[in-house]
Design a protein around this motif. Structure first.
Motif, short mmCIF file in Angstrom:
data_model
loop_
_atom_site.label_atom_id
_atom_site.label_comp_id
_atom_site.label_asym_id
_atom_site.label_seq_id
_atom_site.Cartn_x
_atom_site.Cartn_y
_atom_site.Cartn_z
N VAL A 65 0.73 -3.68 -6.00
CA VAL A 65 0.92 -2.36 -5.41
C VAL A 65 -0.35 -1.54 -5.58
CG1 VAL A 65 2.25 -0.21 -5.41
CG2 VAL A 65 3.40 -2.39 -5.87
N PHE A 66 -0.90 -1.08 -4.45
CA PHE A 66 -2.03 -0.17 -4.46
C PHE A 66 -1.48 1.24 -4.29
CE2 PHE A 66 -4.17 -4.05 -3.01
CZ PHE A 66 -5.31 -4.03 -3.80
N PHE A 67 -1.74 2.08 -5.28
CA PHE A 67 -1.29 3.48 -5.21
C PHE A 67 -2.39 4.34 -4.60
CE2 PHE A 67 1.65 1.90 -8.34
CZ PHE A 67 2.81 2.62 -8.08
N GLN A 68 -2.03 5.10 -3.61
CA GLN A 68 -2.95 6.05 -3.01
C GLN A 68 -3.20 7.20 -3.99
OE1 GLN A 68 -1.45 8.54 0.23
NE2 GLN A 68 -3.19 7.84 1.45
N GLN A 69 -2.15 7.58 -4.68
CA GLN A 69 -2.26 8.59 -5.74
C GLN A 69 -1.11 8.33 -6.71
OE1 GLN A 69 -2.25 11.87 -3.10
NE2 GLN A 69 -0.09 12.27 -3.35
N PRO A 70 -1.41 8.28 -7.99
CA PRO A 70 -0.38 7.92 -8.97
C PRO A 70 0.36 9.10 -9.59
CG PRO A 70 -2.54 7.78 -9.96
CD PRO A 70 -2.75 8.22 -8.54
N TYR B 294 -4.84 1.68 -8.70
CA TYR B 294 -5.05 2.98 -8.07
C TYR B 294 -6.21 2.82 -7.12
CZ TYR B 294 -6.74 7.79 -7.70
OH TYR B 294 -7.20 8.99 -7.24
N PHE B 295 -5.94 3.00 -5.83
CA PHE B 295 -6.95 2.87 -4.79
C PHE B 295 -7.49 4.27 -4.53
CE2 PHE B 295 -8.46 -0.33 -1.90
CZ PHE B 295 -9.14 0.41 -0.96
N SER B 296 -8.56 4.62 -5.22
CA SER B 296 -9.08 5.97 -5.18
C SER B 296 -9.53 6.39 -3.78
CB SER B 296 -10.28 6.07 -6.13
OG SER B 296 -10.83 7.34 -6.10
N TYR B 297 -9.27 7.63 -3.45
CA TYR B 297 -9.67 8.15 -2.15
C TYR B 297 -10.96 8.97 -2.25
CZ TYR B 297 -7.27 12.25 -3.95
OH TYR B 297 -6.87 13.28 -4.74
N ALA B 298 -11.52 9.06 -3.45
CA ALA B 298 -12.77 9.81 -3.64
C ALA B 298 -13.50 9.24 -4.85
CB ALA B 298 -12.47 11.28 -3.86
N ILE B 299 -14.76 9.55 -4.93
CA ILE B 299 -15.55 9.11 -6.07
C ILE B 299 -15.79 10.31 -6.98
CG2 ILE B 299 -17.78 8.18 -6.81
CD1 ILE B 299 -16.03 6.14 -5.39
N CYS B 300 -15.54 10.10 -8.24
CA CYS B 300 -15.73 11.15 -9.24
C CYS B 300 -17.13 11.02 -9.82
CB CYS B 300 -14.67 10.96 -10.32
SG CYS B 300 -14.77 12.13 -11.65
N ASP B 301 -17.66 12.09 -10.38
CA ASP B 301 -19.01 12.01 -10.95
C ASP B 301 -19.00 11.71 -12.44
OD1 ASP B 301 -18.09 14.40 -11.89
OD2 ASP B 301 -19.75 15.60 -11.12
N SER B 302 -17.86 11.40 -12.99
CA SER B 302 -17.77 11.06 -14.40
C SER B 302 -18.37 9.67 -14.65
CB SER B 302 -16.30 11.05 -14.85
OG SER B 302 -16.18 10.42 -16.10
N PRO B 303 -19.17 9.51 -15.70
CA PRO B 303 -19.76 8.18 -15.99
C PRO B 303 -18.69 7.15 -16.37
CG PRO B 303 -20.36 9.78 -17.69
CD PRO B 303 -19.62 10.53 -16.63
N PHE C 112 0.89 -1.16 0.00
CA PHE C 112 0.00 0.00 0.00
C PHE C 112 0.93 1.21 0.00
CE2 PHE C 112 -2.66 -3.33 1.64
CZ PHE C 112 -3.91 -3.06 1.13
N PHE C 113 1.07 1.83 -1.17
CA PHE C 113 2.02 2.93 -1.34
C PHE C 113 1.32 4.24 -1.00
CE2 PHE C 113 4.52 5.85 -4.11
CZ PHE C 113 5.71 5.69 -3.45
N VAL C 114 1.75 4.90 0.08
CA VAL C 114 1.05 6.08 0.60
C VAL C 114 1.97 7.29 0.76
CG1 VAL C 114 -0.66 4.66 1.81
CG2 VAL C 114 1.39 5.37 3.01
N GLN C 115 1.34 8.48 0.69
CA GLN C 115 2.06 9.74 0.90
C GLN C 115 1.35 10.65 1.89
OE1 GLN C 115 1.07 8.81 -2.31
NE2 GLN C 115 3.01 7.83 -2.77
N GLU C 116 0.06 10.46 2.07
CA GLU C 116 -0.71 11.35 2.94
C GLU C 116 -1.67 10.55 3.81
OE1 GLU C 116 -1.60 15.47 1.01
OE2 GLU C 116 -2.17 13.92 -0.43
N THR C 117 -1.77 10.93 5.06
CA THR C 117 -2.68 10.23 5.97
C THR C 117 -4.13 10.56 5.66
OG1 THR C 117 -2.55 12.02 7.61
CG2 THR C 117 -0.98 10.20 7.82
#
Length: 171
Positions: free
Chosen positions: A113-118, A138-147, A35-40
């Motif tokens: 490898v799960f990227f917190q942000q790529p 890419y393990f997204s930290y938010a949901i986008c509204d794009s279809p 789990f590759f992380v940069q921010e809590t």
């Protein structure tokens, strides 16, 4: 090389990587999951990390590294280290603070490898480099509204989970 040939080569490459993971599990080895992380603030995978830690198939670890643009960090690299050491059993450092150098992720021998942000990542730690020796997600930290967001980010993750569950069943 035509586009069709390139796609065929990519599929062949991914199939060989998956077969390697299957063989590793069948031989009794654990899959190393980074789990590759940069921010809590963006950490949203604690439950997945905990479940993998309890599993006899996975060996999860947190790899902490600062982003290239230090001004974009909401908390310091040292704060990040403290946070993950308090919340996770296996924490590795992807940056040598003594010599101010990023460490190649390959050194940690991850299978997944799960990227917190790529983005804002050193060349030794970016998804393009890591994809040469590990499955990347890419393990997204938010949901986008794009279809198209679901198609772009989640399909590969669920295919991986489905394949891993299949491997567990076969063991």
């Amino acid at each position: 090389m035509s586009l069709k040939d390139k796609r065929r080569e990519i599929k062949k490459f991914l199939r060989s990587k998956f077969l390697f993971l299957k063989l590793k599990i069948l031989l009794g080895y654990k899959l190393r999951v980074c789990f590759f992380v940069q921010e809590t603030q963006k950490w949203n995978a604690q439950s997945l990390y905990d479940k993998m830690a309890k599993s006899n198939i996975f060996e999860p670890f947190i790899l902490i590294s600062p982003m290239l643009d230090e001004n974009s960090n909401r908390n310091s690299y040292k704060d990040c280290i403290k946070f993950f050491q308090n919340n996770c059993d296996c924490v590795e450092l992807g940056y040598d603070d003594n010599i101010k150098s990023y460490i190649d992720i390959k050194k940690f021998k991850p299978d997944i490898v799960f990227f917190q942000q790529p983005w804002q990542l050193h060349n030794k730690q970016n998804p393009k480099h890591v994809s040469k020796f590990a499955f990347i997600y890419y393990f997204s930290y938010a949901i986008c509204d794009s279809p198209n967001f679901i198609k772009m980010n989640y399909n590969n993750f669920f295919v991986l989970l489905k394949n891993i569950l299949y491997l567990i069943k076969q063991k």
